[in-house]
Design a protein around this motif. Structure first.
Motif, short mmCIF file in Angstrom:
data_model
loop_
_atom_site.label_atom_id
_atom_site.label_comp_id
_atom_site.label_asym_id
_atom_site.label_seq_id
_atom_site.Cartn_x
_atom_site.Cartn_y
_atom_site.Cartn_z
N TRP A 145 24.22 41.59 71.55
CA TRP A 145 24.01 43.01 71.28
C TRP A 145 22.55 43.43 71.48
CZ3 TRP A 145 20.57 44.72 67.69
CH2 TRP A 145 20.15 43.83 66.69
N ARG A 146 21.60 42.57 71.06
CA ARG A 146 20.20 42.94 71.17
C ARG A 146 19.76 43.03 72.63
NH1 ARG A 146 14.66 41.32 68.19
NH2 ARG A 146 13.28 41.81 69.93
N THR A 147 20.11 42.04 73.43
CA THR A 147 19.72 42.04 74.84
C THR A 147 20.35 43.22 75.56
OG1 THR A 147 19.60 39.63 74.77
CG2 THR A 147 19.66 40.66 76.94
N GLN A 170 18.59 46.47 74.55
CA GLN A 170 17.27 46.56 75.18
C GLN A 170 17.40 47.00 76.64
OE1 GLN A 170 14.99 42.92 74.99
NE2 GLN A 170 13.09 43.96 75.52
N ARG A 219 10.63 46.95 70.99
CA ARG A 219 10.63 45.60 70.40
C ARG A 219 10.61 45.68 68.88
NH1 ARG A 219 6.88 44.42 74.45
NH2 ARG A 219 5.16 44.49 72.93
N LEU A 223 14.09 46.68 67.66
CA LEU A 223 15.05 45.59 67.82
C LEU A 223 14.76 44.44 66.86
CD1 LEU A 223 15.41 45.59 71.71
CD2 LEU A 223 17.02 46.49 70.03
N ASP A 224 13.48 44.17 66.61
CA ASP A 224 13.13 43.14 65.63
C ASP A 224 13.66 43.53 64.25
OD1 ASP A 224 11.85 41.63 67.52
OD2 ASP A 224 9.81 42.22 66.93
N LEU A 256 16.14 45.62 63.55
CA LEU A 256 17.60 45.57 63.56
C LEU A 256 18.11 44.13 63.49
CD1 LEU A 256 18.46 48.33 66.20
CD2 LEU A 256 18.86 48.43 63.73
N SER A 257 17.40 43.23 64.17
CA SER A 257 17.80 41.81 64.14
C SER A 257 17.72 41.25 62.72
CB SER A 257 16.92 40.99 65.09
OG SER A 257 17.13 41.38 66.43
N TYR A 283 20.64 42.62 60.86
CA TYR A 283 21.88 41.97 61.31
C TYR A 283 22.01 40.59 60.68
CZ TYR A 283 25.46 40.32 64.58
OH TYR A 283 26.62 39.84 65.14
#
Length: 225
Positions: free
Chosen positions: A81-83, A86, A198, A201-202, A204-205, A208
């Motif tokens: 999902w992250r990749t 992005q 970034r 996403l960091d 959100l990771s 998650y």
């Protein structure tokens, strides 16, 4: 006089001409009278294809949405999902960066626009399939739209003039190099976008990972009970 074999107007031709006009001169330049003149037809001819100017703007905006790559969200694509998020954000920003004057219309949301709705559906569906709860998937879609459209609405670097005398060190001791930003607009704006993406996403990771470790499972157990 013989009638032309092909109609003078089509929806695609109207949208292409309107898009070029908005790109060149901004939203305020678009009127049905101006558009008709560019197309070499009478104003009422446009209403055979679009009822209002707002419908034309919707179609122009949707044509931009249609340029956003959604292939990374295909179930058989294989990206996490992250990749995928992005890659999609980069494609989304590139499409908007090519047509910045239409961004205020896109920022209002997809409404009934088909391509815009496909974008929203693809993002939400991919996040839910990845394990995000539906509410969180909705927040992610909203967050990414805020971030990408915001980055395309204007240039941080162009917000500063290129006159080195404009920022007196007595008043602005930390802006001694600000007049150079405009010269490096692309590097600054792209660097800011990449840095922000970034960071998002960091964050959100981390959310998650915390959810997978138990918070979401606990919610499901509670709701199931």
């Amino acid at each position: 006089m013989a009638r032309p074999r092909k109609p003078l107007l089509s929806r695609d031709r109207i949208v292409e001409t309107a898009s070029a006009l908005v790109d060149a001169e901004g939203l305020a330049a678009l009127s049905t009278r101006r558009l008709a003149a560019q197309l070499g037809v009478s104003g009422p001819s446009l209403y055979n294809h679009f009822r209002t100017k707002d419908e034309i703007l919707d179609a122009v905006a949707d044509a931009v949405s249609a340029k956003v790559d959604l292939s990374m969200f295909d179930e058989d694509d294989g990206r996490d999902w992250r990749t995928a998020l992005q890659a999609w954000a980069a494609s989304y920003r590139a499409a908007l960066a090519d047509h910045p004057n239409i961004v205020p219309v896109l920022a209002q949301g997809p409404g009934r626009r088909p391509a815009g709705l496909r974008v929203a559906d693809a993002v939400f569906g991919a996040m839910v399939r990845a394990g995000w709860p539906p509410a969180q998937a909705t927040y992610i879609g909203a967050l990414m739209r805020y971030f990408v459209t915001g980055s395309a609405l204007g240039s941080f670097a162009r917000g500063f003039v290129d006159d080195e005398t404009a920022y007196d060190p007595a008043d602005y001791p930390h802006l001694g190099q600000a007049h150079l930003l405009a010269e490096h607009r692309q590097k600054v704006d792209e660097g800011a976008f990449d840095t922000g993406l970034r960071a998002l996403l960091d964050g959100l990771s981390l959310q998650y990972a915390a959810g997978v470790r138990g918070a979401w499972a606990k919610q499901e157990t509670t709701s199931g009970a």
